[in-house]
Design a protein around this motif. Sequence first.
Motif, PDB file in Angstrom:
ATOM      1  N   ILE A  18       0.839  -1.210   0.000  1.00 33.97           N
ATOM      2  CA  ILE A  18       0.000   0.000   0.000  1.00 33.97           C
ATOM      3  C   ILE A  18       0.871   1.257   0.000  1.00 33.97           C
ATOM      4  CG2 ILE A  18      -1.549   1.394   1.445  1.00 33.97           C
ATOM      5  CD1 ILE A  18      -2.930  -1.243   2.254  1.00 33.97           C
ATOM      6  N   ILE A  19       1.876   1.289   0.879  1.00 33.69           N
ATOM      7  CA  ILE A  19       2.758   2.461   0.957  1.00 33.69           C
ATOM      8  C   ILE A  19       3.522   2.637  -0.351  1.00 33.69           C
ATOM      9  CG2 ILE A  19       4.722   3.492   2.156  1.00 33.69           C
ATOM     10  CD1 ILE A  19       2.122   3.500   3.765  1.00 33.69           C
ATOM     11  N   LYS A  20       3.973   1.541  -0.936  1.00 39.02           N
ATOM     12  CA  LYS A  20       4.686   1.597  -2.213  1.00 39.02           C
ATOM     13  C   LYS A  20       3.784   2.167  -3.305  1.00 39.02           C
ATOM     14  CE  LYS A  20       7.466  -1.284  -5.300  1.00 39.02           C
ATOM     15  NZ  LYS A  20       7.944  -2.666  -5.587  1.00 39.02           N
ATOM     16  N   ASN A  21       2.504   1.741  -3.324  1.00 45.49           N
ATOM     17  CA  ASN A  21       1.554   2.240  -4.326  1.00 45.49           C
ATOM     18  C   ASN A  21       1.265   3.735  -4.158  1.00 45.49           C
ATOM     19  OD1 ASN A  21       1.386  -0.263  -5.465  1.00 45.49           O
ATOM     20  ND2 ASN A  21      -0.633  -0.771  -4.645  1.00 45.49           N
ATOM     21  N   HIS A  22       1.515   4.261  -2.959  1.00 47.75           N
ATOM     22  CA  HIS A  22       1.327   5.692  -2.705  1.00 47.75           C
ATOM     23  C   HIS A  22       2.585   6.494  -3.047  1.00 47.75           C
ATOM     24  CE1 HIS A  22      -2.372   4.636  -0.574  1.00 47.75           C
ATOM     25  NE2 HIS A  22      -2.643   5.924  -0.463  1.00 47.75           N
ATOM     26  N   GLY A  23       3.614   5.849  -3.559  1.00 44.40           N
ATOM     27  CA  GLY A  23       4.859   6.543  -3.878  1.00 44.40           C
ATOM     28  C   GLY A  23       5.721   6.804  -2.666  1.00 44.40           C
ATOM     29  N   GLY A  24       5.472   6.071  -1.576  1.00 42.03           N
ATOM     30  CA  GLY A  24       6.257   6.239  -0.356  1.00 42.03           C
ATOM     31  C   GLY A  24       7.069   5.001  -0.044  1.00 42.03           C
ATOM     32  N   PHE A  25       7.573   4.952   1.172  1.00 40.67           N
ATOM     33  CA  PHE A  25       8.325   3.778   1.609  1.00 40.67           C
ATOM     34  C   PHE A  25       8.196   3.630   3.118  1.00 40.67           C
ATOM     35  CE2 PHE A  25      11.037   7.428   0.847  1.00 40.67           C
ATOM     36  CZ  PHE A  25      11.723   7.592   2.049  1.00 40.67           C
ATOM     37  N   ILE A  26       8.482   2.431   3.590  1.00 43.83           N
ATOM     38  CA  ILE A  26       8.335   2.116   5.004  1.00 43.83           C
ATOM     39  C   ILE A  26       9.600   1.415   5.483  1.00 43.83           C
ATOM     40  CG2 ILE A  26       7.119  -0.029   4.427  1.00 43.83           C
ATOM     41  CD1 ILE A  26       5.503   0.304   7.008  1.00 43.83           C
ATOM     42  N   SER A  27      10.087   1.812   6.639  1.00 45.92           N
ATOM     43  CA  SER A  27      11.290   1.209   7.198  1.00 45.92           C
ATOM     44  C   SER A  27      11.051   0.895   8.674  1.00 45.92           C
ATOM     45  CB  SER A  27      12.495   2.135   7.050  1.00 45.92           C
ATOM     46  OG  SER A  27      12.271   3.358   7.740  1.00 45.92           O
ATOM     47  N   VAL A  28      11.903   0.039   9.236  1.00 43.79           N
ATOM     48  CA  VAL A  28      11.731  -0.357  10.632  1.00 43.79           C
ATOM     49  C   VAL A  28      13.084  -0.570  11.286  1.00 43.79           C
ATOM     50  CG1 VAL A  28      11.473  -2.775   9.906  1.00 43.79           C
ATOM     51  CG2 VAL A  28      10.681  -2.092  12.166  1.00 43.79           C
ATOM     52  N   ASN A  29      13.201  -0.114  12.521  1.00 44.44           N
ATOM     53  CA  ASN A  29      14.369  -0.371  13.361  1.00 44.44           C
ATOM     54  C   ASN A  29      13.894  -1.025  14.646  1.00 44.44           C
ATOM     55  OD1 ASN A  29      16.587   0.798  11.817  1.00 44.44           O
ATOM     56  ND2 ASN A  29      15.588   2.768  12.196  1.00 44.44           N
ATOM     57  N   SER A  30      14.634  -2.026  15.097  1.00 41.45           N
ATOM     58  CA  SER A  30      14.213  -2.720  16.309  1.00 41.45           C
ATOM     59  C   SER A  30      15.418  -3.303  17.033  1.00 41.45           C
ATOM     60  CB  SER A  30      13.221  -3.844  15.960  1.00 41.45           C
ATOM     61  OG  SER A  30      12.699  -4.431  17.130  1.00 41.45           O
ATOM     62  N   VAL A  31      15.341  -3.321  18.358  1.00 33.21           N
ATOM     63  CA  VAL A  31      16.364  -3.945  19.189  1.00 33.21           C
ATOM     64  C   VAL A  31      15.666  -4.925  20.115  1.00 33.21           C
ATOM     65  CG1 VAL A  31      18.176  -3.572  20.903  1.00 33.21           C
ATOM     66  CG2 VAL A  31      17.840  -1.897  19.086  1.00 33.21           C
ATOM     67  N   LYS A  32      16.133  -6.150  20.129  1.00 36.39           N
ATOM     68  CA  LYS A  32      15.511  -7.178  20.952  1.00 36.39           C
ATOM     69  C   LYS A  32      15.506  -6.745  22.418  1.00 36.39           C
ATOM     70  CE  LYS A  32      13.857 -11.429  21.349  1.00 36.39           C
ATOM     71  NZ  LYS A  32      12.579 -11.811  20.741  1.00 36.39           N
ATOM     72  N   GLY A  33      14.318  -6.747  23.017  1.00 38.39           N
ATOM     73  CA  GLY A  33      14.181  -6.381  24.423  1.00 38.39           C
ATOM     74  C   GLY A  33      14.029  -4.895  24.683  1.00 38.39           C
ATOM     75  N   LYS A  34      14.131  -4.059  23.632  1.00 42.41           N
ATOM     76  CA  LYS A  34      14.072  -2.605  23.846  1.00 42.41           C
ATOM     77  C   LYS A  34      12.959  -1.908  23.081  1.00 42.41           C
ATOM     78  CE  LYS A  34      18.905  -1.953  25.125  1.00 42.41           C
ATOM     79  NZ  LYS A  34      20.146  -1.194  24.864  1.00 42.41           N
ATOM     80  N   GLY A  35      12.430  -2.536  22.035  1.00 39.84           N
ATOM     81  CA  GLY A  35      11.321  -1.914  21.322  1.00 39.84           C
ATOM     82  C   GLY A  35      11.556  -1.808  19.832  1.00 39.84           C
ATOM     83  N   THR A  36      10.564  -1.234  19.166  1.00 37.12           N
ATOM     84  CA  THR A  36      10.554  -1.170  17.703  1.00 37.12           C
ATOM     85  C   THR A  36      10.055   0.197  17.250  1.00 37.12           C
ATOM     86  OG1 THR A  36      10.102  -3.547  17.557  1.00 37.12           O
ATOM     87  CG2 THR A  36       9.620  -2.233  15.601  1.00 37.12           C
TER      88      THR A  36
END
Length: 367
Positions: free
Chosen positions: A340-358
């Motif tokens: 969906i985000i790609k079709n809107h001309g955007g992008f989505i990214s994620v950062n996460s650390v085990k035990g600390k959050g996302t």
Amino acid sequence: MISEFQETLPHQVEALHPTMPPKNKYANVLEHLDSGIMLFDSEGTLTFINVQMAKLLELPRKSLAGCNLIQILLHPELGRFKKKKIMRIYRETIFHRKRYHELIDEYGRHWLITVTYGDQMHGDFLFSVKDVSDYKQIEQTAYQNDKLAMLGRISASIAHEIRNPLTAIRGFIQLLRPHLLQLGKDEYARIILTEIDRANDIIYEFLNSSKPSAPQMTVIPVSSLLKEVVLLTESEALMKGCQIHMEERAVPIAVSIDVKQIKQVILNIIKNAMDAIEGVGVDHSGEIQIGTQAAGRYVQISITDNGQGMDHNTLSRLFDPFFTTKESGTGLGLSVSYRIIKNHGGFISVNSVKGKGTSFMISLPQV
């Protein structure tokens, strides 16, 4: 005069650019390669290491010259992670005669290690290390696209075959419901109808994951969309032991989006955040932070939680269709969101650390 010039020119050029001995020239080339290079002689002594390899090991080059493998492993500045990887490469090279190794370092980068030895090396062992993270990303993207294309073909063939029988079953159950009510079994009818609706929802997700409908664009302030999503989710969040905090912006930012689709994406990410917080334990005080900011021609929506986080393996497969860490999950939610985000001309990214959050970051074009 011209003949004199022709005779003296080569000597003048040679004086300006003295010929470098071949050995020194080749060593200089190796020194400045973007790949890491190490050369051990037949006695196991390190005879050459270039700048890039010293950077990868995070060790001073001078302290490595003339060392053997044991001395390198006992180096006080060598990290534990690198020691384990070096030992693994040594075992696989010596005992299993493996010449190519792939590994992921502590920073999530992919490396290809090539070992050259044999008669052509006169007993020496040459190790070359190259960063192949970009190639892996391209490979992963191609693999992702192939899977989505396959998903589209599968969905087209099975959607008709499944939805029609479900519609018929639902209709007959509704006809039988008055008789079940007389028998005191109306609860059975309710459960059957609920499960049929759930099956239909899964099929709908499945179809959307292969080819979401074209966005119906509407210009809307991002803040109003986020406020609506917060209102929809804050009661469920409280039940799961967490609070949602939304950052208010003085100057509103507008985007042109399909409100229904983007709302689906944000709801999905927030629900995942609530599940991640719930998985930590009852004594954990969960928080979900939602913020927006302008970044060039994009508006960025950040959704950050302090839940259980994810390891690198989970992160690398997060947007793959059918990949899920939940017992009752379909593995389609984030795959649909990505498309969906790609079709809107955007992008989505994620950062996460085990035990600390996302933290998820959604970038959409500004109006």
